[in-house]
Design a protein around this motif. Sequence first.
Motif, PDB file in Angstrom:
ATOM      1  N   THR A   1      49.029  64.083   5.839  1.00  0.00           N
ATOM      2  CA  THR A   1      49.885  65.341   6.069  1.00  0.00           C
ATOM      3  C   THR A   1      50.871  64.831   4.799  1.00  0.00           C
ATOM      4  OG1 THR A   1      51.372  64.678   7.749  1.00  0.00           O
ATOM      5  CG2 THR A   1      49.749  65.728   8.450  1.00  0.00           C
ATOM      6  N   ASP A   2      51.378  63.930   4.560  1.00  0.00           N
ATOM      7  CA  ASP A   2      52.427  64.700   3.331  1.00  0.00           C
ATOM      8  C   ASP A   2      52.088  62.934   2.108  1.00  0.00           C
ATOM      9  OD1 ASP A   2      54.667  63.068   2.604  1.00  0.00           O
ATOM     10  OD2 ASP A   2      55.885  62.727   3.973  1.00  0.00           O
ATOM     11  N   LEU A   3      52.145  63.321   1.455  1.00  0.00           N
ATOM     12  CA  LEU A   3      51.496  62.666   0.624  1.00  0.00           C
ATOM     13  C   LEU A   3      52.457  61.400  -0.033  1.00  0.00           C
ATOM     14  CD1 LEU A   3      49.633  64.946  -2.066  1.00  0.00           C
ATOM     15  CD2 LEU A   3      48.601  63.590  -0.874  1.00  0.00           C
ATOM     16  N   ASP A   4      53.199  61.080   0.332  1.00  0.00           N
ATOM     17  CA  ASP A   4      54.863  60.452   0.129  1.00  0.00           C
ATOM     18  C   ASP A   4      54.979  59.399   1.284  1.00  0.00           C
ATOM     19  OD1 ASP A   4      55.879  61.550  -2.536  1.00  0.00           O
ATOM     20  OD2 ASP A   4      57.102  62.831  -1.015  1.00  0.00           O
ATOM     21  N   ARG A   5      54.378  59.806   2.026  1.00  0.00           N
ATOM     22  CA  ARG A   5      54.120  58.599   3.523  1.00  0.00           C
ATOM     23  C   ARG A   5      53.017  57.655   2.493  1.00  0.00           C
ATOM     24  NH1 ARG A   5      53.530  59.293   9.370  1.00  0.00           N
ATOM     25  NH2 ARG A   5      53.609  56.967   9.927  1.00  0.00           N
ATOM     26  N   HIS A   6      53.203  55.772   3.249  1.00  0.00           N
ATOM     27  CA  HIS A   6      52.298  55.316   2.792  1.00  0.00           C
ATOM     28  C   HIS A   6      51.517  55.393   4.803  1.00  0.00           C
ATOM     29  CE1 HIS A   6      49.688  52.127   0.562  1.00  0.00           C
ATOM     30  NE2 HIS A   6      49.770  51.888   2.581  1.00  0.00           N
ATOM     31  N   LEU A   7      50.093  54.785   4.318  1.00  0.00           N
ATOM     32  CA  LEU A   7      49.858  55.562   5.459  1.00  0.00           C
ATOM     33  C   LEU A   7      48.780  53.648   5.824  1.00  0.00           C
ATOM     34  CD1 LEU A   7      47.697  58.320   5.996  1.00  0.00           C
ATOM     35  CD2 LEU A   7      49.916  57.870   6.808  1.00  0.00           C
ATOM     36  N   HIS A   8      49.030  52.852   6.597  1.00  0.00           N
ATOM     37  CA  HIS A   8      48.220  51.821   6.438  1.00  0.00           C
ATOM     38  C   HIS A   8      47.545  51.611   7.833  1.00  0.00           C
ATOM     39  CE1 HIS A   8      47.793  47.653   5.777  1.00  0.00           C
ATOM     40  NE2 HIS A   8      48.384  46.887   8.035  1.00  0.00           N
ATOM     41  N   LEU A   9      46.339  51.281   8.083  1.00  0.00           N
ATOM     42  CA  LEU A   9      45.649  51.213   8.851  1.00  0.00           C
ATOM     43  C   LEU A   9      44.974  49.854   8.737  1.00  0.00           C
ATOM     44  CD1 LEU A   9      43.360  54.409   6.896  1.00  0.00           C
ATOM     45  CD2 LEU A   9      45.390  54.531   8.382  1.00  0.00           C
ATOM     46  N   PRO A  10      45.258  49.435   9.957  1.00  0.00           N
ATOM     47  CA  PRO A  10      45.025  48.001  10.642  1.00  0.00           C
ATOM     48  C   PRO A  10      43.802  48.175  11.175  1.00  0.00           C
ATOM     49  CG  PRO A  10      47.751  48.543  11.372  1.00  0.00           C
ATOM     50  CD  PRO A  10      46.623  49.594  10.580  1.00  0.00           C
ATOM     51  N   PHE A  11      42.814  47.153  11.497  1.00  0.00           N
ATOM     52  CA  PHE A  11      41.483  47.607  12.008  1.00  0.00           C
ATOM     53  C   PHE A  11      40.884  46.187  13.110  1.00  0.00           C
ATOM     54  CE2 PHE A  11      36.648  46.860  11.777  1.00  0.00           C
ATOM     55  CZ  PHE A  11      36.234  47.984  13.041  1.00  0.00           C
ATOM     56  N   LYS A  12      41.775  45.954  13.989  1.00  0.00           N
ATOM     57  CA  LYS A  12      41.163  44.388  14.659  1.00  0.00           C
ATOM     58  C   LYS A  12      40.252  45.220  15.289  1.00  0.00           C
ATOM     59  CE  LYS A  12      46.254  44.297  14.332  1.00  0.00           C
ATOM     60  NZ  LYS A  12      47.839  43.415  14.823  1.00  0.00           N
ATOM     61  N   PHE A  13      39.498  43.552  15.339  1.00  0.00           N
ATOM     62  CA  PHE A  13      38.054  43.949  16.162  1.00  0.00           C
ATOM     63  C   PHE A  13      37.977  42.519  16.538  1.00  0.00           C
ATOM     64  CE2 PHE A  13      36.894  42.864  11.680  1.00  0.00           C
ATOM     65  CZ  PHE A  13      36.222  41.826  11.423  1.00  0.00           C
ATOM     66  N   THR A  14      36.887  41.887  17.720  1.00  0.00           N
ATOM     67  CA  THR A  14      36.177  42.068  18.282  1.00  0.00           C
ATOM     68  C   THR A  14      34.827  41.769  17.920  1.00  0.00           C
ATOM     69  OG1 THR A  14      35.906  42.300  20.195  1.00  0.00           O
ATOM     70  CG2 THR A  14      38.091  41.433  19.616  1.00  0.00           C
ATOM     71  N   PRO A  15      33.660  41.629  17.978  1.00  0.00           N
ATOM     72  CA  PRO A  15      32.257  42.229  19.210  1.00  0.00           C
ATOM     73  C   PRO A  15      32.402  42.697  19.539  1.00  0.00           C
ATOM     74  CG  PRO A  15      31.828  39.146  18.341  1.00  0.00           C
ATOM     75  CD  PRO A  15      33.179  39.906  18.821  1.00  0.00           C
ATOM     76  N   TYR A  16      32.869  43.340  20.713  1.00  0.00           N
ATOM     77  CA  TYR A  16      32.310  43.978  21.306  1.00  0.00           C
ATOM     78  C   TYR A  16      33.653  45.728  21.273  1.00  0.00           C
ATOM     79  CZ  TYR A  16      29.661  40.274  22.988  1.00  0.00           C
ATOM     80  OH  TYR A  16      28.724  40.075  22.895  1.00  0.00           O
ATOM     81  N   GLY A  17      35.139  45.310  20.996  1.00  0.00           N
ATOM     82  CA  GLY A  17      36.009  46.050  20.671  1.00  0.00           C
ATOM     83  C   GLY A  17      35.970  46.189  19.557  1.00  0.00           C
TER      84      GLY A  17
END
Length: 117
Positions: free
Chosen positions: A94-110
């Motif tokens: 929604t805001d091109l000046d805002r950095h979006l950091h997308l952490p993906f934390k996982f295990t084999p089941y979630g």
Amino acid sequence: MAGGISIHGVDVARGVAAEGMRVELHALTPERRLLAAGDLGANGQLDHPTVRGEGVAEGPHEVLFHVGDWLRAAGYAEEQARFLDIVPFRFVVTDLDRHLHLPFKFTPYGVSLFLGV
């Protein structure tokens, strides 16, 4: 860091970065188009110009995390590696000046996906 989208994968079951996990970043409008694709680096992050905002526009986006393939390659037992396959994450820029950091934390089941800082 202003603008851009950074993607970061961490296997929290083993406490390691998801080095080598395949990810794809797509813009969804006005039609679906691939913005970035590649394997996460040793630090678990995707090194791509989209991190600096190149090619990123306002609107809906989707990241695809190829977690099933990564779990098999990382040596997880087949019964653990076959539960998750490709995990999608949709979000809106929604805001091109805002950095979006997308952490993906996982295990084999979630998984856990969120907007990080």
